[in-house]
Design a protein around this motif. Structure first.
Motif, PDB file in Angstrom:
ATOM      1  N   PHE A  83      55.310   6.145 -36.911  1.00  0.00           N
ATOM      2  CA  PHE A  83      54.788   6.157 -38.271  1.00  0.00           C
ATOM      3  C   PHE A  83      53.279   6.402 -38.176  1.00  0.00           C
ATOM      4  CE2 PHE A  83      58.676   3.749 -38.943  1.00  0.00           C
ATOM      5  CZ  PHE A  83      59.103   4.171 -40.191  1.00  0.00           C
ATOM      6  N   PHE A  84      52.690   6.798 -39.305  1.00  0.00           N
ATOM      7  CA  PHE A  84      51.241   6.996 -39.350  1.00  0.00           C
ATOM      8  C   PHE A  84      50.641   6.038 -40.378  1.00  0.00           C
ATOM      9  CE2 PHE A  84      53.030  11.021 -37.930  1.00  0.00           C
ATOM     10  CZ  PHE A  84      52.259  11.286 -36.807  1.00  0.00           C
ATOM     11  N   LEU A  85      49.810   5.105 -39.901  1.00  0.00           N
ATOM     12  CA  LEU A  85      49.119   4.165 -40.779  1.00  0.00           C
ATOM     13  C   LEU A  85      47.835   4.826 -41.255  1.00  0.00           C
ATOM     14  CD1 LEU A  85      49.565   0.890 -38.670  1.00  0.00           C
ATOM     15  CD2 LEU A  85      50.949   1.666 -40.612  1.00  0.00           C
ATOM     16  N   MET A  86      47.784   5.195 -42.527  1.00  0.00           N
ATOM     17  CA  MET A  86      46.662   5.996 -43.017  1.00  0.00           C
ATOM     18  C   MET A  86      45.381   5.178 -43.151  1.00  0.00           C
ATOM     19  SD  MET A  86      48.373   8.613 -42.896  1.00  0.00           S
ATOM     20  CE  MET A  86      47.079   9.749 -43.360  1.00  0.00           C
ATOM     21  N   GLY A  87      45.490   3.841 -43.302  1.00  0.00           N
ATOM     22  CA  GLY A  87      44.306   2.987 -43.300  1.00  0.00           C
ATOM     23  C   GLY A  87      43.386   3.203 -44.487  1.00  0.00           C
ATOM     24  N   PHE A  88      42.097   2.846 -44.291  1.00  0.00           N
ATOM     25  CA  PHE A  88      41.148   2.874 -45.398  1.00  0.00           C
ATOM     26  C   PHE A  88      40.486   4.236 -45.580  1.00  0.00           C
ATOM     27  CE2 PHE A  88      41.520  -1.590 -44.377  1.00  0.00           C
ATOM     28  CZ  PHE A  88      41.495  -2.204 -45.620  1.00  0.00           C
ATOM     29  N   SER A  89      40.297   4.975 -44.488  1.00  0.00           N
ATOM     30  CA  SER A  89      39.609   6.263 -44.604  1.00  0.00           C
ATOM     31  C   SER A  89      39.794   7.063 -43.316  1.00  0.00           C
ATOM     32  CB  SER A  89      38.112   6.034 -44.870  1.00  0.00           C
ATOM     33  OG  SER A  89      37.402   7.249 -44.879  1.00  0.00           O
ATOM     34  N   ASP A  90      39.628   8.384 -43.440  1.00  0.00           N
ATOM     35  CA  ASP A  90      39.620   9.233 -42.249  1.00  0.00           C
ATOM     36  C   ASP A  90      38.209   9.670 -41.886  1.00  0.00           C
ATOM     37  OD1 ASP A  90      39.157  10.892 -44.358  1.00  0.00           O
ATOM     38  OD2 ASP A  90      40.834  12.257 -43.968  1.00  0.00           O
ATOM     39  N   ILE A  91      37.207   9.136 -42.582  1.00  0.00           N
ATOM     40  CA  ILE A  91      35.802   9.402 -42.256  1.00  0.00           C
ATOM     41  C   ILE A  91      35.399   8.505 -41.093  1.00  0.00           C
ATOM     42  CG2 ILE A  91      33.426   9.355 -43.109  1.00  0.00           C
ATOM     43  CD1 ILE A  91      34.561   9.779 -45.930  1.00  0.00           C
ATOM     44  N   ARG A  92      34.856   9.086 -40.050  1.00  0.00           N
ATOM     45  CA  ARG A  92      34.610   8.343 -38.814  1.00  0.00           C
ATOM     46  C   ARG A  92      33.673   7.159 -39.010  1.00  0.00           C
ATOM     47  NH1 ARG A  92      37.231   6.520 -35.129  1.00  0.00           N
ATOM     48  NH2 ARG A  92      36.244   6.234 -33.102  1.00  0.00           N
ATOM     49  N   GLU A  93      32.609   7.312 -39.785  1.00  0.00           N
ATOM     50  CA  GLU A  93      31.656   6.222 -39.988  1.00  0.00           C
ATOM     51  C   GLU A  93      32.319   5.033 -40.677  1.00  0.00           C
ATOM     52  OE1 GLU A  93      31.146   9.329 -40.680  1.00  0.00           O
ATOM     53  OE2 GLU A  93      29.502   9.904 -39.303  1.00  0.00           O
ATOM     54  N   ILE A  94      33.184   5.323 -41.660  1.00  0.00           N
ATOM     55  CA  ILE A  94      33.885   4.244 -42.363  1.00  0.00           C
ATOM     56  C   ILE A  94      34.891   3.580 -41.441  1.00  0.00           C
ATOM     57  CG2 ILE A  94      35.437   3.700 -44.290  1.00  0.00           C
ATOM     58  CD1 ILE A  94      34.094   5.878 -45.888  1.00  0.00           C
ATOM     59  N   GLN A  95      35.536   4.344 -40.567  1.00  0.00           N
ATOM     60  CA  GLN A  95      36.478   3.770 -39.605  1.00  0.00           C
ATOM     61  C   GLN A  95      35.774   2.788 -38.667  1.00  0.00           C
ATOM     62  OE1 GLN A  95      38.115   7.276 -37.730  1.00  0.00           O
ATOM     63  NE2 GLN A  95      39.910   7.306 -39.077  1.00  0.00           N
ATOM     64  N   ILE A  96      34.581   3.147 -38.192  1.00  0.00           N
ATOM     65  CA  ILE A  96      33.823   2.264 -37.305  1.00  0.00           C
ATOM     66  C   ILE A  96      33.397   1.000 -38.054  1.00  0.00           C
ATOM     67  CG2 ILE A  96      31.729   2.022 -35.915  1.00  0.00           C
ATOM     68  CD1 ILE A  96      33.836   3.810 -34.656  1.00  0.00           C
ATOM     69  N   PHE A  97      32.920   1.180 -39.285  1.00  0.00           N
ATOM     70  CA  PHE A  97      32.525   0.020 -40.098  1.00  0.00           C
ATOM     71  C   PHE A  97      33.709  -0.913 -40.324  1.00  0.00           C
ATOM     72  CE2 PHE A  97      32.245  -1.932 -44.330  1.00  0.00           C
ATOM     73  CZ  PHE A  97      31.110  -2.724 -44.151  1.00  0.00           C
ATOM     74  N   HIS A  98      34.864  -0.325 -40.646  1.00  0.00           N
ATOM     75  CA  HIS A  98      36.078  -1.113 -40.864  1.00  0.00           C
ATOM     76  C   HIS A  98      36.471  -1.882 -39.601  1.00  0.00           C
ATOM     77  CE1 HIS A  98      40.507  -0.837 -39.941  1.00  0.00           C
ATOM     78  NE2 HIS A  98      40.502  -1.768 -40.869  1.00  0.00           N
ATOM     79  N   ALA A  99      36.373  -1.206 -38.442  1.00  0.00           N
ATOM     80  CA  ALA A  99      36.744  -1.854 -37.186  1.00  0.00           C
ATOM     81  C   ALA A  99      35.819  -3.021 -36.867  1.00  0.00           C
ATOM     82  CB  ALA A  99      36.705  -0.832 -36.043  1.00  0.00           C
TER      83      ALA A  99
END
Length: 310
Positions: A10-26
């Protein structure tokens, strides 16, 4: 439509595909996760080591901390890893495991919170009968019943959710495998899982009504306490408990009763945070930092550790 039930991913689409937002989320999720782990493991340690905390209230609190550690560990570490590696995949077995363990722990937590409200009701409204009613055997039976109800509910939800073939793109617009999103992927109307969800919501509502009735009796008794300090202590114990229960159940109700929008919604992601991430993080703050017995046990643990190290 392409049937992908037999596929492995499956693919968990998460909060965003923008790299900066992904790092912030992590980073944000990692900090929250570490805080939740530290707080709950501290409660487990204190209630295990300090004999003064070997009472029904802290027995249930230790169980609650175990549940919270598990509940936040289901979606958050995987979500952090996906964001850091920019890989949003989860195996079919991993998705099934998330659904099973989420319902196991969430249902058990609702049942345990109900038991904890009953414990506070007996302690405040019937203090002379407390030791008889809340005996060690009775507490073990209540905790065991909570875990059994969670196990049964988890088996039913997992079995019915994945009993219907799923079609189209295997994209789950969440940061974990949440049932409403999975149902939107079903090739046909999943009547069985909807019935199970309905029964679960009815039982959860029954627990909420029981908790409310318990607190109505508690507050009416507390208001008759002549000592202002006594009233303050009772309210400081009960009000945060009621707040967590209300937040936990209301966000879950909203997520499971609200029709899914045709396009992905940030609101669904934020609501899911309120029943997966917020309660396990808030509970240690409510039950330890505001609790004199827990503070005393922590001080004793520090003193013991100091003397042992010297």
């Amino acid at each position: 439509m392409d049937n992908f039930t037999s596929r492995s991913t499956f693919f968990l689409m998460g909060f965003s595909d923008i790299r900066e937002i992904q790092i912030f989320h992590a980073v944000l999720f990692l900090l929250i996760y570490l805080a939740a782990l530290l707080g709950n493991l501290l409660i487990i340690t204190l209630t295990t080591k300090d004999h003064c905390l070997h009472t029904p209230m802290y027995f249930f609190l230790k169980n609650l901390s175990f549940l919270d550690v598990g509940l936040i560990s289901i979606p958050v570490p995987k979500s952090i890893m996906n964001s850091l590696t920019n890989d949003n995949t989860i195996s079919f077995l991993g998705c099934v495991s998330q659904v099973f363990f989420f319902f196991l722990l969430a249902t058990t937590e609702v049942a345990l919170l109900t038991v904890m409200s009953y414990d506070r009701y007996i302690a405040i409204c019937h203090p002379l009968r407390y030791d008889i009613i809340m005996s060690h055997g009775a507490c073990v039976q209540m905790a065991t019943s909570s875990w059994l109800s969670g196990s049964l509910n988890a088996i039913l939800h997992t079995a019915f959710t994945f009993s219907t073939p799923m079609c189209g793109s295997p994209e789950v617009h969440q940061f974990f495998c949440d049932v409403p999103q999975l149902l939107s992927l079903a090739c046909s109307f999943n009547t069985g899982e909807l019935v199970v969800i309905g029964l679960s919501l009815v039982l959860d509502f029954g627990c909420f009504v029981f908790i409310d009735i318990s607190y109505i009796h508690i507050f009416s008794t507390v208001l008759r306490i002549p000592s202002r300090q006594g009233r303050s202590k009772a309210f400081s114990t009960c009000l945060p408990h009621l707040l967590v229960v209300t937040l936990f159940l209301s966000s879950g109700y909203f997520a499971y009763l609200r029709p899914l929008p045709k396009s992905p919604s940030l609101l669904d992601l934020l609501i899911s945070v309120f029943y997966t991430v917020v309660p396990p993080t808030m509970n240690p703050l409510i039950y330890s930092l505001r609790n004199k017995d827990m503070k005393m046990a922590l001080r004793k643990l520090k003193i013991t550790g100091y003397f042992q190290s010297n």
